[in-house]
Write a protein that holds these residues in place. Structure first.
Motif, PDB file in Angstrom:
ATOM      1  N   ILE A 150       0.844  -1.184   0.000  1.00  0.00           N
ATOM      2  CA  ILE A 150       0.000   0.000   0.000  1.00  0.00           C
ATOM      3  C   ILE A 150       0.884   1.240   0.000  1.00  0.00           C
ATOM      4  O   ILE A 150       1.867   1.322   0.725  1.00  0.00           O
ATOM      5  CB  ILE A 150      -0.967  -0.023   1.213  1.00  0.00           C
ATOM      6  CG1 ILE A 150      -1.936   1.149   1.180  1.00  0.00           C
ATOM      7  CG2 ILE A 150      -0.210  -0.087   2.539  1.00  0.00           C
ATOM      8  CD1 ILE A 150      -3.084   1.004   2.188  1.00  0.00           C
ATOM      9  N   THR A 151       0.511   2.214  -0.843  1.00  0.00           N
ATOM     10  CA  THR A 151       1.278   3.454  -0.941  1.00  0.00           C
ATOM     11  C   THR A 151       0.891   4.398   0.197  1.00  0.00           C
ATOM     12  O   THR A 151      -0.127   4.181   0.872  1.00  0.00           O
ATOM     13  CB  THR A 151       1.001   4.156  -2.266  1.00  0.00           C
ATOM     14  OG1 THR A 151      -0.369   4.601  -2.279  1.00  0.00           O
ATOM     15  CG2 THR A 151       1.249   3.246  -3.457  1.00  0.00           C
TER      16      THR A 151
ATOM     17  N   GLY B  45      -0.529   7.100  -0.097  1.00  0.00           N
ATOM     18  CA  GLY B  45      -1.843   7.645  -0.404  1.00  0.00           C
ATOM     19  C   GLY B  45      -2.972   6.638  -0.346  1.00  0.00           C
ATOM     20  O   GLY B  45      -4.141   6.998  -0.485  1.00  0.00           O
ATOM     21  N   GLY B  46      -2.622   5.364  -0.140  1.00  0.00           N
ATOM     22  CA  GLY B  46      -3.658   4.346   0.025  1.00  0.00           C
ATOM     23  C   GLY B  46      -3.913   3.462  -1.186  1.00  0.00           C
ATOM     24  O   GLY B  46      -4.802   2.610  -1.135  1.00  0.00           O
ATOM     25  N   SER B  47      -3.166   3.632  -2.260  1.00  0.00           N
ATOM     26  CA  SER B  47      -3.304   2.718  -3.396  1.00  0.00           C
ATOM     27  C   SER B  47      -2.744   1.358  -3.010  1.00  0.00           C
ATOM     28  O   SER B  47      -1.733   1.270  -2.320  1.00  0.00           O
ATOM     29  CB  SER B  47      -2.560   3.263  -4.609  1.00  0.00           C
ATOM     30  OG  SER B  47      -3.127   4.483  -5.038  1.00  0.00           O
ATOM     31  N   THR B  48      -3.425   0.310  -3.487  1.00  0.00           N
ATOM     32  CA  THR B  48      -3.055  -1.035  -3.059  1.00  0.00           C
ATOM     33  C   THR B  48      -2.759  -1.956  -4.241  1.00  0.00           C
ATOM     34  O   THR B  48      -3.168  -1.701  -5.373  1.00  0.00           O
ATOM     35  CB  THR B  48      -4.178  -1.661  -2.219  1.00  0.00           C
ATOM     36  OG1 THR B  48      -5.382  -1.694  -3.009  1.00  0.00           O
ATOM     37  CG2 THR B  48      -4.428  -0.866  -0.951  1.00  0.00           C
ATOM     38  N   ASP B  49      -2.055  -3.024  -3.914  1.00  0.00           N
ATOM     39  CA  ASP B  49      -1.702  -4.041  -4.893  1.00  0.00           C
ATOM     40  C   ASP B  49      -1.672  -5.366  -4.174  1.00  0.00           C
ATOM     41  O   ASP B  49      -1.176  -5.455  -3.040  1.00  0.00           O
ATOM     42  CB  ASP B  49      -0.329  -3.725  -5.502  1.00  0.00           C
ATOM     43  CG  ASP B  49       0.103  -4.754  -6.517  1.00  0.00           C
ATOM     44  OD1 ASP B  49       1.266  -5.241  -6.411  1.00  0.00           O
ATOM     45  OD2 ASP B  49      -0.692  -5.082  -7.406  1.00  0.00           O
TER      46      ASP B  49
ATOM     47  N   SER C 106      -4.474  -2.322   4.827  1.00  0.00           N
ATOM     48  CA  SER C 106      -4.843  -0.954   5.186  1.00  0.00           C
ATOM     49  C   SER C 106      -3.752  -0.380   6.081  1.00  0.00           C
ATOM     50  O   SER C 106      -2.903  -1.113   6.589  1.00  0.00           O
ATOM     51  CB  SER C 106      -6.198  -0.919   5.898  1.00  0.00           C
ATOM     52  OG  SER C 106      -6.172  -1.668   7.089  1.00  0.00           O
TER      53      SER C 106
ATOM     54  N   TRP D 295       8.624   1.205  -4.296  1.00  0.00           N
ATOM     55  CA  TRP D 295       7.457   0.358  -4.528  1.00  0.00           C
ATOM     56  C   TRP D 295       7.854  -1.101  -4.767  1.00  0.00           C
ATOM     57  O   TRP D 295       7.149  -2.024  -4.372  1.00  0.00           O
ATOM     58  CB  TRP D 295       6.691   0.895  -5.730  1.00  0.00           C
ATOM     59  CG  TRP D 295       5.486   0.101  -6.145  1.00  0.00           C
ATOM     60  CD1 TRP D 295       5.341  -0.621  -7.279  1.00  0.00           C
ATOM     61  CD2 TRP D 295       4.243  -0.033  -5.427  1.00  0.00           C
ATOM     62  NE1 TRP D 295       4.090  -1.201  -7.327  1.00  0.00           N
ATOM     63  CE2 TRP D 295       3.394  -0.861  -6.217  1.00  0.00           C
ATOM     64  CE3 TRP D 295       3.768   0.448  -4.216  1.00  0.00           C
ATOM     65  CZ2 TRP D 295       2.104  -1.190  -5.815  1.00  0.00           C
ATOM     66  CZ3 TRP D 295       2.485   0.102  -3.816  1.00  0.00           C
ATOM     67  CH2 TRP D 295       1.667  -0.698  -4.610  1.00  0.00           C
TER      68      TRP D 295
END
Length: 117
Positions: free
Chosen positions: A51-52, A54-58, A70, A101
């Motif tokens: 998770i970045t 900013g909240g972007s996930t993979d 989260s 990343w």
């Protein structure tokens, strides 16, 4: 050097749920990618989710739709909600903090998850 402490692992039956937590001794906000990896006996460590800031996930394909990552930057913590667990999810789960990343940085000591009837 940041310290990462995982918790929440244990023994669960197939189909059950667990929530892993990772508490960092330092900040995880602003610039850090947080991730969960796992390592099963005899296998290489693999990415589970990340998770970045900013909240972007993979997610790994094997956990997509079952696991949710989260983070709470105010608490310097990251979580992994694991649902519909399968025996193949059995592994030691590790938390990571990184500025990259694709490259994990600091590691926690791991928490054991065992899925078995």
């Amino acid at each position: 050097q940041v310290q990462l402490v995982e918790s929440g692992g244990g023994l669960v039956q197939p189909g059950g749920s667990l929530r892993l937590s990772c508490a960092a001794s330092g900040s995880i906000g602003s610039i850090y990618v947080m991730g969960w990896y796992r390592q099963a006996p005899g296998k290489q460590r693999e990415l589970v989710a990340r998770i970045t800031p900013g909240g972007s996930t993979d997610y790994a394909d094997s956990v997509e739709g079952r696991f949710t990552i989260s983070r709470d930057n105010a608490k310097n913590s990251v979580y992994l909600q694991m649902n519909s667990l399968k025996p193949e999810d059995t592994a030691v789960y590790y938390c990571t903090r990184s500025t990259n990343w694709n490259i994990p940085g600091s590691w926690g000591q791991g928490t054991q998850v065992t899925v078995s009837s």
